[in-house]
Design a protein around this motif. Structure first.
Motif, PDB file in Angstrom:
ATOM      1  N   MET A 363       4.710   5.261   9.031  1.00 41.44           N
ATOM      2  CA  MET A 363       5.798   5.970   8.338  1.00 41.44           C
ATOM      3  C   MET A 363       6.933   5.011   7.997  1.00 41.44           C
ATOM      4  O   MET A 363       7.499   5.064   6.905  1.00 41.44           O
ATOM      5  CB  MET A 363       6.331   7.101   9.227  1.00 41.44           C
ATOM      6  N   ALA A 364       7.261   4.140   8.962  1.00 41.90           N
ATOM      7  CA  ALA A 364       8.361   3.204   8.760  1.00 41.90           C
ATOM      8  C   ALA A 364       8.034   2.206   7.648  1.00 41.90           C
ATOM      9  O   ALA A 364       8.884   1.873   6.824  1.00 41.90           O
ATOM     10  CB  ALA A 364       8.665   2.462  10.060  1.00 41.90           C
ATOM     11  N   MET A 365       6.785   1.727   7.617  1.00 45.15           N
ATOM     12  CA  MET A 365       6.384   0.778   6.573  1.00 45.15           C
ATOM     13  C   MET A 365       6.452   1.439   5.200  1.00 45.15           C
ATOM     14  O   MET A 365       6.938   0.843   4.230  1.00 45.15           O
ATOM     15  CB  MET A 365       4.961   0.280   6.859  1.00 45.15           C
ATOM     16  N   TYR A 366       5.960   2.669   5.107  1.00 45.19           N
ATOM     17  CA  TYR A 366       6.024   3.402   3.842  1.00 45.19           C
ATOM     18  C   TYR A 366       7.481   3.611   3.421  1.00 45.19           C
ATOM     19  O   TYR A 366       7.847   3.379   2.263  1.00 45.19           O
ATOM     20  CB  TYR A 366       5.328   4.753   3.981  1.00 45.19           C
ATOM     21  N   ALA A 367       8.327   4.050   4.377  1.00 50.96           N
ATOM     22  CA  ALA A 367       9.736   4.304   4.070  1.00 50.96           C
ATOM     23  C   ALA A 367      10.455   3.023   3.669  1.00 50.96           C
ATOM     24  O   ALA A 367      11.301   3.030   2.767  1.00 50.96           O
ATOM     25  CB  ALA A 367      10.425   4.940   5.273  1.00 50.96           C
ATOM     26  N   ALA A 368      10.124   1.897   4.319  1.00 54.71           N
ATOM     27  CA  ALA A 368      10.797   0.631   4.010  1.00 54.71           C
ATOM     28  C   ALA A 368      10.442   0.144   2.608  1.00 54.71           C
ATOM     29  O   ALA A 368      11.327  -0.229   1.827  1.00 54.71           O
ATOM     30  CB  ALA A 368      10.411  -0.422   5.048  1.00 54.71           C
ATOM     31  N   LEU A 369       9.150   0.159   2.277  1.00 52.81           N
ATOM     32  CA  LEU A 369       8.728  -0.360   0.968  1.00 52.81           C
ATOM     33  C   LEU A 369       9.166   0.555  -0.174  1.00 52.81           C
ATOM     34  O   LEU A 369       9.697   0.091  -1.187  1.00 52.81           O
ATOM     35  CB  LEU A 369       7.209  -0.549   0.949  1.00 52.81           C
ATOM     36  N   THR A 370       8.960   1.859  -0.019  1.00 60.32           N
ATOM     37  CA  THR A 370       9.405   2.779  -1.071  1.00 60.32           C
ATOM     38  C   THR A 370      10.933   2.835  -1.108  1.00 60.32           C
ATOM     39  O   THR A 370      11.519   3.038  -2.173  1.00 60.32           O
ATOM     40  CB  THR A 370       8.834   4.187  -0.851  1.00 60.32           C
ATOM     41  N   GLY A 371      11.574   2.650   0.056  1.00 62.92           N
ATOM     42  CA  GLY A 371      13.036   2.658   0.109  1.00 62.92           C
ATOM     43  C   GLY A 371      13.645   1.493  -0.645  1.00 62.92           C
ATOM     44  O   GLY A 371      14.650   1.652  -1.349  1.00 62.92           O
ATOM     45  N   LEU A 372      13.047   0.307  -0.517  1.00 60.53           N
ATOM     46  CA  LEU A 372      13.533  -0.854  -1.266  1.00 60.53           C
ATOM     47  C   LEU A 372      13.432  -0.609  -2.770  1.00 60.53           C
ATOM     48  O   LEU A 372      14.353  -0.890  -3.530  1.00 60.53           O
ATOM     49  CB  LEU A 372      12.719  -2.091  -0.888  1.00 60.53           C
ATOM     50  N   ALA A 373      12.289  -0.056  -3.168  1.00 59.71           N
ATOM     51  CA  ALA A 373      12.084   0.228  -4.599  1.00 59.71           C
ATOM     52  C   ALA A 373      13.071   1.282  -5.083  1.00 59.71           C
ATOM     53  O   ALA A 373      13.667   1.155  -6.159  1.00 59.71           O
ATOM     54  CB  ALA A 373      10.648   0.704  -4.829  1.00 59.71           C
ATOM     55  N   ALA A 374      13.238   2.338  -4.279  1.00 63.89           N
ATOM     56  CA  ALA A 374      14.149   3.416  -4.671  1.00 63.89           C
ATOM     57  C   ALA A 374      15.604   2.962  -4.635  1.00 63.89           C
ATOM     58  O   ALA A 374      16.457   3.553  -5.301  1.00 63.89           O
ATOM     59  CB  ALA A 374      13.954   4.623  -3.750  1.00 63.89           C
ATOM     60  N   PHE A 375      15.905   1.914  -3.857  1.00 64.68           N
ATOM     61  CA  PHE A 375      17.263   1.363  -3.832  1.00 64.68           C
ATOM     62  C   PHE A 375      17.569   0.609  -5.124  1.00 64.68           C
ATOM     63  O   PHE A 375      18.588   0.832  -5.774  1.00 64.68           O
ATOM     64  CB  PHE A 375      17.436   0.419  -2.642  1.00 64.68           C
ATOM     65  N   PHE A 376      16.660  -0.279  -5.517  1.00 67.30           N
ATOM     66  CA  PHE A 376      16.925  -1.110  -6.692  1.00 67.30           C
ATOM     67  C   PHE A 376      16.849  -0.300  -7.985  1.00 67.30           C
ATOM     68  O   PHE A 376      17.457  -0.685  -8.986  1.00 67.30           O
ATOM     69  CB  PHE A 376      15.959  -2.296  -6.727  1.00 67.30           C
ATOM     70  N   GLY A 377      16.127   0.830  -7.972  1.00 68.67           N
ATOM     71  CA  GLY A 377      16.033   1.669  -9.164  1.00 68.67           C
ATOM     72  C   GLY A 377      17.385   2.178  -9.647  1.00 68.67           C
ATOM     73  O   GLY A 377      17.833   1.827 -10.751  1.00 68.67           O
ATOM     74  N   PRO A 378      18.100   3.007  -8.856  1.00 72.93           N
ATOM     75  CA  PRO A 378      19.402   3.517  -9.304  1.00 72.93           C
ATOM     76  C   PRO A 378      20.448   2.409  -9.485  1.00 72.93           C
ATOM     77  O   PRO A 378      21.308   2.512 -10.344  1.00 72.93           O
ATOM     78  CB  PRO A 378      19.833   4.469  -8.178  1.00 72.93           C
ATOM     79  N   LEU A 379      20.352   1.369  -8.641  1.00 74.44           N
ATOM     80  CA  LEU A 379      21.309   0.262  -8.758  1.00 74.44           C
ATOM     81  C   LEU A 379      21.157  -0.421 -10.106  1.00 74.44           C
ATOM     82  O   LEU A 379      22.144  -0.645 -10.824  1.00 74.44           O
ATOM     83  CB  LEU A 379      21.057  -0.738  -7.625  1.00 74.44           C
ATOM     84  N   LEU A 380      19.916  -0.714 -10.474  1.00 76.30           N
ATOM     85  CA  LEU A 380      19.656  -1.328 -11.777  1.00 76.30           C
ATOM     86  C   LEU A 380      19.954  -0.346 -12.905  1.00 76.30           C
ATOM     87  O   LEU A 380      20.522  -0.719 -13.940  1.00 76.30           O
ATOM     88  CB  LEU A 380      18.193  -1.788 -11.842  1.00 76.30           C
TER      89      LEU A 380
END
Length: 423
Positions: A363-380
């Motif tokens: 769960m943590a690995m999924y949350a970390a990888l998708t979280g990084l992607a979801a972070f850079f999405g709105p920021l960009l």
């Protein structure tokens, strides 16, 4: 002879007691969702964007705040390791959930500091709140996956999600009416009073959560535990693909409220109705996706949700030829159907298709990888809206959605069909 006759009765009594305990636990988990839904609905989405605009935040600052909640998910990897050392998950869960609720609710106090520090103070409180929520999220996912028996998991979450989303729709509409009737600080003050009542109620309900037994990982050291999901090729391919998808999706979706409030000048009541329509169709889709899930795998159905989400983005292009509100309602409705299935199936994929003992790290690995992607999405996405501020207005209103929609279709066709197929 008597012993042989009595044994089935004792077994039956034991089964009844176990069923009664499960039923009670599920009722507590459902009841806990009521105050949680109310205060979260009033603090996120259109209300979060509106409050940030009231505080004077720019589009890039709004994009940063919207992305922040997913960036801190990277810390879940460390939390997944540390919870293996806890003698009890319950009180750690209560502590971190309580910190999150109190700190997030405290963002309502920001207007009481000097105005030049409003946005900075909000970001500081918001960041600390969601760092605490990172630990709370790992613990809650771990507890709820043990709390809900596998045989009823799909049906239970379908019913729970439907009920809580219906409640959230009513709260969203009511909050929109309040902000339209009491614009500015007065309206947000009313919302935050409601938020404080239900955030405290939510913390209290967590005290009644059972302290369910924890089946810990066979690994004791951090690196061997971390390698478990990393060495699972099917899991990692799917997770990396879904991360890429979320990066694209989050270029525009979190900023929909910004576009509608700032560029289309839609009031809060209409915006609430759009989000309610999205939620209603999301709820209806839970039942459909749940029934399909009985016959098809999580990964196959995840693939089916992708073109639906892409089409919802492309629908925005119809603003060039059709009236605004029908187009926006259509886009929100289609997105609700697609993202409802995506979220439900992604959750089922993580808690159903992964080994139980290693589930916190998966769960943590999924949350970390998708979280990084979801972070850079709105920021960009927020940055792009600043770059194109001088461009034609149609590009700011629906041009971004058209570009992202086309890219999502290509990603689903070129990679999705190969990665999310049944092995």
């Amino acid at each position: 002879m008597n012993i042989m006759r009595n044994r089935p009765l004792r077994n039956r009594s034991k089964d009844l007691r176990k069923a009664s305990v499960h039923r009670k636990n599920l009722q507590i988990a459902t009841f806990e969702g009521i105050p949680s839904t109310i205060f979260q609905v009033l603090l996120q989405g259109q209300f979060l964007t509106g409050f940030l605009l009231y505080l004077g935040a720019s589009s890039s600052q709004i994009g940063f705040v919207l992305a922040l909640t997913t960036l801190v998910n990277v810390a879940q990897i460390g939390v997944a390791f540390l919870i293996q050392r806890l003698p009890s998950r319950k009180w750690a869960l209560v502590t971190f959930i309580g910190l999150h609720r109190l700190l997030w609710g405290s963002t309502g106090l920001v207007p009481f500091v000097p105005q030049e520090h409003w946005v900075t103070a909000f970001i500081v409180l918001y960041t600390i709140a969601f760092i605490a929520n990172t630990a709370g999220g790992v613990l809650w996912n771990s507890v709820i996956s043990d709390l809900v028996p596998a045989r009823v998991r799909g049906r239970y979450f379908g019913i729970r999600n439907t009920f809580l989303n219906a409640l959230g729709s009513l709260v969203m509409y009511g909050g929109g009416i309040i902000l339209d009737r009491y614009p500015g600080g007065h309206g947000f003050l009313i919302l935050y009073i409601v938020v404080w009542v239900f955030s405290i109620s939510n913390i209290v309900v967590f005290f009644f959560y059972p302290d369910v037994p924890f089946e810990k990982s066979e690994e004791k050291a951090f690196l061997p535990m971390l390698k478990k999901p990393l060495q699972d090729k099917l899991f990692m391919k799917s997770t990396l693909f879904l991360s890429a998808w979320l990066l694209l999706q989050n270029l525009t979706v979190p900023l929909y409220s910004y576009v509608m409030l700032q560029l289309l000048n839609i009031n809060y009541e209409k915006l609430s109705l759009l989000n309610v329509a999205q939620t209603v169709f999301m709820m209806a889709s839970f039942y459909v996706w749940g029934n399909l899930n009985a016959r098809h795998s999580n990964k196959k159905l995840l693939l089916w949700t992708l073109p639906i989400i892409a089409v919802s983005s492309l629908i925005w292009g119809l603003l060039s030829v059709l009236p605004m509100l029908p187009v926006l309602f259509a886009a929100h409705i289609v997105f609700g159907v697609g993202v409802g299935g995506f979220n439900q199936l992604a959750f089922n994929f993580i808690i159903g298709d992964t080994p139980k003992r290693e589930r916190p790290m998966y769960m943590a690995m999924y949350a970390a990888l998708t979280g990084l992607a979801a972070f850079f999405g709105p920021l960009l996405g927020g940055r792009i809206y600043e770059w194109i501020k001088e461009w034609p207005q149609w590009m700011q209103i629906y041009g971004m959605q058209l570009v992202v929609g086309v890219l999502m279709i290509l990603l689903a066709l070129l990679l999705g069909r190969r990665i999310l197929r049944d092995e």
